[in-house]
Design an enzyme around this catalytic site. Sequence first.
Site, PDB file in Angstrom:
ATOM      1  N   CYS B 110      57.065  76.591  53.419  1.00 46.15           N
ATOM      2  CA  CYS B 110      57.026  75.185  53.826  1.00 46.15           C
ATOM      3  C   CYS B 110      58.413  74.645  53.546  1.00 46.15           C
ATOM      4  CB  CYS B 110      55.979  74.382  53.049  1.00 46.15           C
ATOM      5  SG  CYS B 110      56.102  72.609  53.400  1.00 46.15           S
ATOM      6  N   CYS B 113      58.148  70.635  52.070  1.00 48.46           N
ATOM      7  CA  CYS B 113      57.795  70.439  50.656  1.00 48.46           C
ATOM      8  C   CYS B 113      57.108  71.689  50.123  1.00 48.46           C
ATOM      9  CB  CYS B 113      56.959  69.183  50.448  1.00 48.46           C
ATOM     10  SG  CYS B 113      55.584  68.950  51.587  1.00 48.46           S
ATOM     11  N   SER B 114      55.773  71.753  50.216  1.00 46.75           N
ATOM     12  CA  SER B 114      55.080  72.930  49.675  1.00 46.75           C
ATOM     13  C   SER B 114      53.682  73.028  50.276  1.00 46.75           C
ATOM     14  CB  SER B 114      54.990  72.833  48.161  1.00 46.75           C
ATOM     15  OG  SER B 114      54.406  71.586  47.823  1.00 46.75           O
ATOM     16  N   CYS B 115      53.529  72.726  51.569  1.00 48.29           N
ATOM     17  CA  CYS B 115      52.220  72.789  52.221  1.00 48.29           C
ATOM     18  C   CYS B 115      51.685  74.219  52.113  1.00 48.29           C
ATOM     19  CB  CYS B 115      52.341  72.362  53.674  1.00 48.29           C
ATOM     20  SG  CYS B 115      52.920  70.655  53.823  1.00 48.29           S
TER      21      CYS B 115
END
Lengths: 105, 206
Positions: B110, B113-115
Amino acid sequence: MTVLLPEPVFEEVWHGQLFALTVLLNEAGHFSWADWAKKFGISLKKHGFDRELNGGEDYFTAWLDALEGFLTETNMTGQKDLVLIKEAWKTAYLSTPHGAPVSLK
Amino acid sequence: MPDDVHDSKHAHSVLPSDPTLRVKALETLLIRKGLIDPTALDAIIDTYQNKIGPKNGAKVIARAWSDLAFYDRLISDATGAVADLGFHGRQGEHIIALQNTNEIHNMVVCTLCSCYPWPLLGIPPTWYKSDAYRARTVREPRKVLAEFGVALPSETSVRVWDSTAELRYLVVPQRPKGTKGWREEQLAALITRDSMIGTGFPKDAQ
């Protein structure tokens, strides 16, 4: 890049609390996850502007800044209120004997 | 009096870190305003700390390896297929399963961000959230894979998939050799978190 060994889900208690607060606000319909991800992405970029983020403490610091900013922008919280309550918590800790439960007056 | 000796009359609680106090302030204010339910907070933390994790994803992959009809459904409609096994909910609303083959190796990142597909893999590991992984995976996937110990033949191409808040990916690794006739639980034990992100392989059959 270092590949780390198995780690706790949340390294610090506040990481989990911050995560849960954000999830709850999203589920209560106060913002969409897509809008949140955009804000958080911007905050990560800002925090990583002059250094490389390791994805640990610095990641959640960027998350905290993003959530505070987002809630202030949308008038769900006021920055002044947040500072006052934070100071009240500080006072509560400093005036509560060690071992006793800490609570706001 | 030495610094490390406290007068017991003045001994107070240890002051938490600045971010801890900021989170406490947020929580206090949101509860006071009635915007969140305080009892729900602990439940969420408990769920992600103890109940949801890569074991869920491993069950999905083990089923896919064992049941061709399920495998086909997983590839064509992953969201529906994993919901049939009871895995759905936040950040798993739209999932796409990516099929690893001899020709194609998939890996997920991602860049924003950090999906990540929470219902199947839980909360992402630190390295998934690091700038190093998020930035370099797109630019030099083979180098990043090598750092994870993943060496691919030159004829295998690498595809990198960028997750979004709306779309999450699950890599379906290839079934290890020597596992013919294995039960799903045995297969699930071979499936690692990293093999479902594409930064690892399943464990070898022993």
